[in-house]
Scaffold this motif. Structure first.
Motif, PDB file in Angstrom:
ATOM      1  N   VAL A  65       0.847  -1.207   0.000  1.00 25.54           N
ATOM      2  CA  VAL A  65       0.000   0.000   0.000  1.00 25.54           C
ATOM      3  C   VAL A  65       0.880   1.254   0.000  1.00 25.54           C
ATOM      4  O   VAL A  65       0.660   2.186  -0.774  1.00 25.54           O
ATOM      5  CB  VAL A  65      -0.956   0.007   1.219  1.00 25.54           C
ATOM      6  N   CYS A  69       1.196   4.075  -3.073  1.00 23.49           N
ATOM      7  CA  CYS A  69       0.927   5.473  -2.757  1.00 23.49           C
ATOM      8  C   CYS A  69       2.138   6.343  -3.122  1.00 23.49           C
ATOM      9  O   CYS A  69       1.991   7.422  -3.701  1.00 23.49           O
ATOM     10  CB  CYS A  69       0.582   5.601  -1.275  1.00 23.49           C
ATOM     11  N   GLU A  72       2.290   6.943  -6.843  1.00 24.71           N
ATOM     12  CA  GLU A  72       1.277   7.911  -7.269  1.00 24.71           C
ATOM     13  C   GLU A  72       1.637   9.335  -6.851  1.00 24.71           C
ATOM     14  O   GLU A  72       1.438  10.275  -7.609  1.00 24.71           O
ATOM     15  CB  GLU A  72      -0.076   7.562  -6.661  1.00 24.71           C
ATOM     16  N   LYS A  73       2.134   9.482  -5.657  1.00 23.51           N
ATOM     17  CA  LYS A  73       2.401  10.812  -5.103  1.00 23.51           C
ATOM     18  C   LYS A  73       3.624  11.476  -5.719  1.00 23.51           C
ATOM     19  O   LYS A  73       3.592  12.652  -6.057  1.00 23.51           O
ATOM     20  CB  LYS A  73       2.569  10.705  -3.586  1.00 23.51           C
ATOM     21  N   HIS A  86       2.101  -1.136 -10.755  1.00 24.36           N
ATOM     22  CA  HIS A  86       1.073  -0.685  -9.807  1.00 24.36           C
ATOM     23  C   HIS A  86      -0.143  -1.612  -9.868  1.00 24.36           C
ATOM     24  O   HIS A  86      -0.672  -2.039  -8.843  1.00 24.36           O
ATOM     25  CB  HIS A  86       0.675   0.750 -10.151  1.00 24.36           C
ATOM     26  N   SER A  90      -1.759  -3.828  -6.914  1.00 25.74           N
ATOM     27  CA  SER A  90      -3.173  -3.682  -6.540  1.00 25.74           C
ATOM     28  C   SER A  90      -3.907  -5.014  -6.623  1.00 25.74           C
ATOM     29  O   SER A  90      -4.730  -5.334  -5.757  1.00 25.74           O
ATOM     30  CB  SER A  90      -3.870  -2.674  -7.462  1.00 25.74           C
ATOM     31  N   TYR A 100      -6.977  -1.307  -1.903  1.00 20.77           N
ATOM     32  CA  TYR A 100      -5.944  -0.270  -1.802  1.00 20.77           C
ATOM     33  C   TYR A 100      -6.546   1.101  -1.515  1.00 20.77           C
ATOM     34  O   TYR A 100      -6.029   1.851  -0.687  1.00 20.77           O
ATOM     35  CB  TYR A 100      -5.111  -0.253  -3.089  1.00 20.77           C
ATOM     36  N   GLU A 101      -7.619   1.418  -2.182  1.00 20.03           N
ATOM     37  CA  GLU A 101      -8.228   2.752  -2.045  1.00 20.03           C
ATOM     38  C   GLU A 101      -8.621   3.067  -0.603  1.00 20.03           C
ATOM     39  O   GLU A 101      -8.587   4.218  -0.194  1.00 20.03           O
ATOM     40  CB  GLU A 101      -9.447   2.879  -2.966  1.00 20.03           C
ATOM     41  N   ARG A 104      -5.316   4.330   1.082  1.00 14.81           N
ATOM     42  CA  ARG A 104      -4.508   5.302   0.343  1.00 14.81           C
ATOM     43  C   ARG A 104      -4.294   6.607   1.111  1.00 14.81           C
ATOM     44  O   ARG A 104      -3.169   7.088   1.236  1.00 14.81           O
ATOM     45  CB  ARG A 104      -5.194   5.571  -0.979  1.00 14.81           C
ATOM     46  N   THR A 105      -5.341   7.178   1.660  1.00 19.59           N
ATOM     47  CA  THR A 105      -5.215   8.448   2.383  1.00 19.59           C
ATOM     48  C   THR A 105      -4.330   8.295   3.614  1.00 19.59           C
ATOM     49  O   THR A 105      -3.474   9.135   3.884  1.00 19.59           O
ATOM     50  CB  THR A 105      -6.608   8.979   2.784  1.00 19.59           C
ATOM     51  N   ASN A 108      -0.696   7.931   2.566  1.00 12.79           N
ATOM     52  CA  ASN A 108      -0.167   9.159   1.978  1.00 12.79           C
ATOM     53  C   ASN A 108       0.547  10.039   3.010  1.00 12.79           C
ATOM     54  O   ASN A 108       1.511  10.716   2.690  1.00 12.79           O
ATOM     55  CB  ASN A 108      -1.313   9.928   1.323  1.00 12.79           C
TER      56      ASN A 108
END
Length: 111
Positions: A65, A69, A72-73, A86, A90, A100-101, A104-105, A108
């Motif tokens: 995870v 992230c 993506e970041k 990726h 996933s 994963y979603e 994610r936050t 991050n």
């Protein structure tokens, strides 16, 4: 272009390729890999694993995870180069019963 640290304006010689090469054949990244932890995580320290993941092979799941992230970041502009990696990560997470979603936050904030 092959450097991270965009948020602090500093450059660190960590390419997304260095991280991608650490992916295991099945699609995960090993959470016990200190080299990988140093490459992607602030302070080089593995954050505590969320309680919801402790029913899974949680170090592998949590690191996967975090790496997804991180890609993506910090490497969004290179998405075409790492998108299949990726996707493989996933899909491995899905096989472990992890979306994963949902994480994610949380992930991050450690990148």
């Amino acid at each position: 272009r092959d450097f991270r640290g965009f948020d602090q304006g500093q450059k660190s010689p960590v390419s997304y390729l260095d991280v991608v090469m650490e992916q295991k054949v099945l699609g995960y990244w090993d959470g016990a890999n200190q080299k990988l932890i140093n490459m992607i995580l602030k302070g080089g320290k593995m954050p505590e694993v969320p309680e919801e993941l402790k029913k899974t092979p949680y170090l592998k799941v949590w690191m996967t995870v975090l790496v997804l992230c991180w890609l993506e970041k910090l490497w969004a502009y290179e998405r075409k180069a790492w998108s299949l990696v990726h996707q493989k990560g996933s899909e491995w997470l899905k096989r472990q019963g992890v979306n994963y979603e949902e994480f994610r936050t949380l992930a991050n904030q450690y990148i």
